[in-house]
Design a protein around this motif. Structure first.
Motif, PDB file in Angstrom:
ATOM      1  N   ALA A  38      54.572 -14.395 -24.090  1.00  8.17           N
ATOM      2  CA  ALA A  38      54.372 -12.718 -23.387  1.00  8.17           C
ATOM      3  C   ALA A  38      55.978 -12.785 -23.166  1.00  8.17           C
ATOM      4  N   ALA A  39      56.784 -11.625 -22.994  1.00  9.28           N
ATOM      5  CA  ALA A  39      58.014 -11.731 -22.620  1.00  9.28           C
ATOM      6  C   ALA A  39      58.122 -10.341 -21.838  1.00  9.28           C
ATOM      7  N   ILE A  40      58.011 -10.376 -20.288  1.00  8.62           N
ATOM      8  CA  ILE A  40      57.447  -8.544 -20.057  1.00  8.62           C
ATOM      9  C   ILE A  40      58.825  -8.921 -18.710  1.00  8.62           C
ATOM     10  N   ILE A  41      59.334  -7.266 -19.029  1.00 16.89           N
ATOM     11  CA  ILE A  41      61.081  -7.271 -18.966  1.00 16.89           C
ATOM     12  C   ILE A  41      61.254  -5.506 -18.109  1.00 16.89           C
ATOM     13  N   ASP A  42      60.931  -5.442 -16.563  1.00 18.83           N
ATOM     14  CA  ASP A  42      60.876  -4.589 -16.197  1.00 18.83           C
ATOM     15  C   ASP A  42      61.964  -4.632 -14.869  1.00 18.83           C
ATOM     16  N   TRP A  43      62.813  -3.213 -15.414  1.00 24.03           N
ATOM     17  CA  TRP A  43      64.459  -3.611 -15.040  1.00 24.03           C
ATOM     18  C   TRP A  43      64.394  -2.934 -13.305  1.00 24.03           C
ATOM     19  N   SER A  44      63.296  -2.521 -12.912  1.00 25.96           N
ATOM     20  CA  SER A  44      63.775  -2.514 -11.743  1.00 25.96           C
ATOM     21  C   SER A  44      63.804  -3.271 -10.898  1.00 25.96           C
ATOM     22  N   PHE A  45      63.671  -4.786 -11.201  1.00 26.84           N
ATOM     23  CA  PHE A  45      63.610  -5.903 -10.206  1.00 26.84           C
ATOM     24  C   PHE A  45      65.309  -5.870 -10.460  1.00 26.84           C
ATOM     25  N   SER A  46      66.097  -5.838 -11.491  1.00 26.15           N
ATOM     26  CA  SER A  46      67.414  -6.003 -10.841  1.00 26.15           C
ATOM     27  C   SER A  46      68.313  -4.974 -10.304  1.00 26.15           C
ATOM     28  N   LEU A  47      67.607  -4.087  -9.696  1.00 23.75           N
ATOM     29  CA  LEU A  47      68.143  -2.781  -9.364  1.00 23.75           C
ATOM     30  C   LEU A  47      68.193  -3.506  -7.597  1.00 23.75           C
ATOM     31  N   THR A  48      67.856  -4.885  -7.150  1.00 26.69           N
ATOM     32  CA  THR A  48      68.537  -5.187  -6.115  1.00 26.69           C
ATOM     33  C   THR A  48      69.415  -6.428  -5.765  1.00 26.69           C
ATOM     34  N   LYS A  49      70.166  -6.998  -6.691  1.00 27.84           N
ATOM     35  CA  LYS A  49      71.015  -7.909  -7.141  1.00 27.84           C
ATOM     36  C   LYS A  49      72.603  -7.340  -6.602  1.00 27.84           C
ATOM     37  N   PRO A  50      73.235  -8.708  -6.073  1.00 29.72           N
ATOM     38  CA  PRO A  50      73.976  -8.381  -5.578  1.00 29.72           C
ATOM     39  C   PRO A  50      75.306  -7.697  -6.683  1.00 29.72           C
ATOM     40  N   ALA A  51      76.188  -7.181  -6.448  1.00 28.80           N
ATOM     41  CA  ALA A  51      77.209  -6.881  -7.193  1.00 28.80           C
ATOM     42  C   ALA A  51      77.792  -7.740  -7.759  1.00 28.80           C
ATOM     43  N   ARG A  52      78.091  -9.329  -7.174  1.00 25.19           N
ATOM     44  CA  ARG A  52      78.801 -10.375  -8.635  1.00 25.19           C
ATOM     45  C   ARG A  52      77.863 -10.942  -9.163  1.00 25.19           C
ATOM     46  N   ILE A  53      76.496 -11.050  -8.966  1.00 23.11           N
ATOM     47  CA  ILE A  53      75.417 -11.547  -9.795  1.00 23.11           C
ATOM     48  C   ILE A  53      75.139  -9.974 -11.108  1.00 23.11           C
ATOM     49  N   THR A  54      75.378  -9.174 -10.970  1.00 23.80           N
ATOM     50  CA  THR A  54      75.115  -8.047 -11.730  1.00 23.80           C
ATOM     51  C   THR A  54      75.919  -8.199 -13.084  1.00 23.80           C
ATOM     52  N   ALA A  55      77.208  -8.392 -11.979  1.00 22.01           N
ATOM     53  CA  ALA A  55      78.564  -8.675 -13.388  1.00 22.01           C
ATOM     54  C   ALA A  55      78.506  -9.959 -13.715  1.00 22.01           C
ATOM     55  N   ASN A  56      77.900 -11.219 -13.720  1.00 25.09           N
ATOM     56  CA  ASN A  56      77.806 -12.453 -14.082  1.00 25.09           C
ATOM     57  C   ASN A  56      76.810 -12.164 -15.363  1.00 25.09           C
ATOM     58  N   THR A  57      75.629 -11.913 -14.994  1.00 26.50           N
ATOM     59  CA  THR A  57      74.728 -11.401 -16.226  1.00 26.50           C
ATOM     60  C   THR A  57      75.033 -10.444 -16.805  1.00 26.50           C
ATOM     61  N   ALA A  58      75.376  -9.491 -17.063  1.00 25.35           N
ATOM     62  CA  ALA A  58      75.828  -8.564 -18.011  1.00 25.35           C
ATOM     63  C   ALA A  58      77.406  -8.792 -18.968  1.00 25.35           C
ATOM     64  N   VAL A  59      78.148  -9.838 -17.848  1.00 23.78           N
ATOM     65  CA  VAL A  59      78.995 -10.325 -18.875  1.00 23.78           C
ATOM     66  C   VAL A  59      78.384 -11.184 -20.086  1.00 23.78           C
ATOM     67  N   ASP A  60      77.018 -12.308 -19.054  1.00 25.93           N
ATOM     68  CA  ASP A  60      76.519 -12.583 -20.637  1.00 25.93           C
ATOM     69  C   ASP A  60      75.905 -12.376 -21.269  1.00 25.93           C
ATOM     70  N   SER A  61      75.441 -11.423 -21.257  1.00 19.09           N
ATOM     71  CA  SER A  61      74.818 -10.293 -22.430  1.00 19.09           C
ATOM     72  C   SER A  61      75.067  -9.984 -23.071  1.00 19.09           C
ATOM     73  N   LEU A  62      77.085  -9.251 -22.848  1.00 19.19           N
ATOM     74  CA  LEU A  62      77.442  -8.992 -24.033  1.00 19.19           C
ATOM     75  C   LEU A  62      78.169  -9.854 -24.707  1.00 19.19           C
ATOM     76  N   THR A  63      78.418 -11.333 -23.879  1.00 16.29           N
ATOM     77  CA  THR A  63      79.362 -12.141 -24.813  1.00 16.29           C
ATOM     78  C   THR A  63      77.333 -12.903 -25.967  1.00 16.29           C
ATOM     79  N   HIS A  64      76.636 -12.840 -25.569  1.00 13.58           N
ATOM     80  CA  HIS A  64      75.129 -13.012 -26.292  1.00 13.58           C
ATOM     81  C   HIS A  64      75.949 -11.958 -27.118  1.00 13.58           C
TER      82      HIS A  64
END
Length: 382
Positions: free
Chosen positions: A198-224
């Motif tokens: 099961a995958a439980i995806i709650d977008w609210s958790f991502s709002l607490t992340k620092p800018a660097r982590i948000t940028a890194n994971t966003a480009v990771d998703s774009l690369t995928h």
């Protein structure tokens, strides 16, 4: 107890959906293989965790996470479990780029109690640790003995994944990456046993992340999303997810990743650069290297991302894509490895090139590189 399994779909592709794009050919009649979680809930879904467990007949989860996530978010999850009267345990010692030692410690925690499932809670590291702990609970060798090309299809306890970042895609994939402590190597682990129940995806958790982590994971998703679309293993099912990119994990889990990821893993293993960041370092350069081998696919990506116009030729759109990715790195202040204080001599470049090839991902690239070309690309981004 009946173990809840992920889903597998097999279907043949007919002539009407065959795709010819540049050098890429999806051969008529090839078999599409799709693996996905049985349950996917998206939205403010963390509050539904107990309901999902009950639906699967589960009630005694071991939560696998790291200390930071536990400090920030654990009560959000455990309050839901407590409210449902579920007895839970906690392993919060996951390290970034989880190692075989970390997996062994998590496995010991699982075996120390009467748990009926694992809940990977956090970024890619906790989720991939949870996958490895699950399948190692029923497989007796060292975790490195299951690295690709082996397929791990003997499933352990059910895996529930709850991401707190936005880009790793691990929540939806059949992949897991573990770092070996005996030699600096990140190895891919793959198979049905690595797919979440099961995958439980709650977008609210991502709002607490620092800018660097948000940028890194966003480009990771774009690369995928980009690599799944241009992969030699792409097919219409994965194209739909790759082009929308809302579930890039579903795309690359079934179409696989390509050269960026193959080259990214050694950077993480040797220099402990965050995976999304090393992807960002590589994406413009590898795209420039690859576009001529699949211009129709790369130009389609450029148009969808509004980096090119509908009237642009494929060549123009591809050039705009490369320029756009370089501009994105500038906007996100993506550093080079050298800017982070990492040096790589010729011997290290050769080791990393060999390790990149051994991941198998470069073979999915539209332009399959030689070992020497990989070394040159690593040197270019340095």
């Amino acid at each position: 107890m009946a173990v809840a399994r992920p889903r597998i779909f097999l279907f043949a592709l007919n002539a009407q959906v065959s795709v010819v794009t540049g050098e890429l050919l999806m051969v008529t009649g090839t078999l599409g293989r799709v693996q996905s979680p049985r349950i996917i809930r998206i939205g403010g879904a963390a509050k539904e965790t107990a309901e999902v467990l009950e639906q699967l007949g589960l009630s005694r989860p071991l939560i696998i996470t790291d200390a930071k996530v536990a400090n920030l978010h654990l009560s959000t999850l455990t309050d839901v479990l407590d409210g449902a009267g579920m007895v839970w345990g906690l392993f919060d010692q996951v390290v970034e780029d989880p190692t075989d030692v970390c997996v062994d410690a998590g496995l010991a925690a699982l075996q120390s109690g009467d748990y009926d499932c694992v809940v990977g809670f956090g970024g890619g590291s906790p989720m991939e640790t949870a996958k490895a702990v699950s399948f190692m609970s029923v497989n007796s060798e060292h975790v490195r003995d299951y690295k690709e090309p082996a397929q791990i299809d003997r499933c352990g306890v059910p895996i529930i994944l709850i991401p707190t970042t936005g880009g790793t895609g691990s929540v939806l994939t059949r992949w897991c990456v573990i770092t070996d402590t005996e030699s600096p190597e990140n190895y891919y682990l793959s198979g049905l046993a690595c797919v979440a129940t099961a995958a439980i995806i709650d977008w609210s958790f991502s709002l607490t992340k620092p800018a660097r982590i948000t940028a890194n994971t966003a480009v990771d998703s774009l690369t995928h999303a980009i690599e799944a679309y241009v992969s030699r293993r792409a097919f219409p099912y994965t194209d739909a997810f790759a082009l929308s990119a809302a579930q890039a994990g579903m795309a690359f889990s079934n179409a696989s990743v390509a050269l960026v990821h193959g080259m990214s893993r050694p950077i993480g293993a040797h220099f402990h650069v965050a995976h999304g960041l090393s992807n960002a370092m590589l994406l413009p350069t590898v795209t420039s290297f690859s576009v001529a081998a699949a211009p129709a696919r790369y130009s389609a990506r450029a148009r969808i991302m509004d980096m090119a116009e509908d009237g642009d030729t494929d060549a123009t759109a591809c050039a705009k894509l490369v320029d756009g990715l370089r501009s994105l790195n500038t906007d996100l202040a993506v550093p080079s490895p050298r800017a982070l204080g990492h040096d790589a001599d010729e011997a290290m470049l050769e080791i990393m090139a060999q390790q990149a090839l051994e991941t198998g991902s470069p073979n999915n690239n539209p332009r399959v590189p030689t070992k020497e070309e990989i070394g040159g690309l690593h040197k270019e981004i340095w």
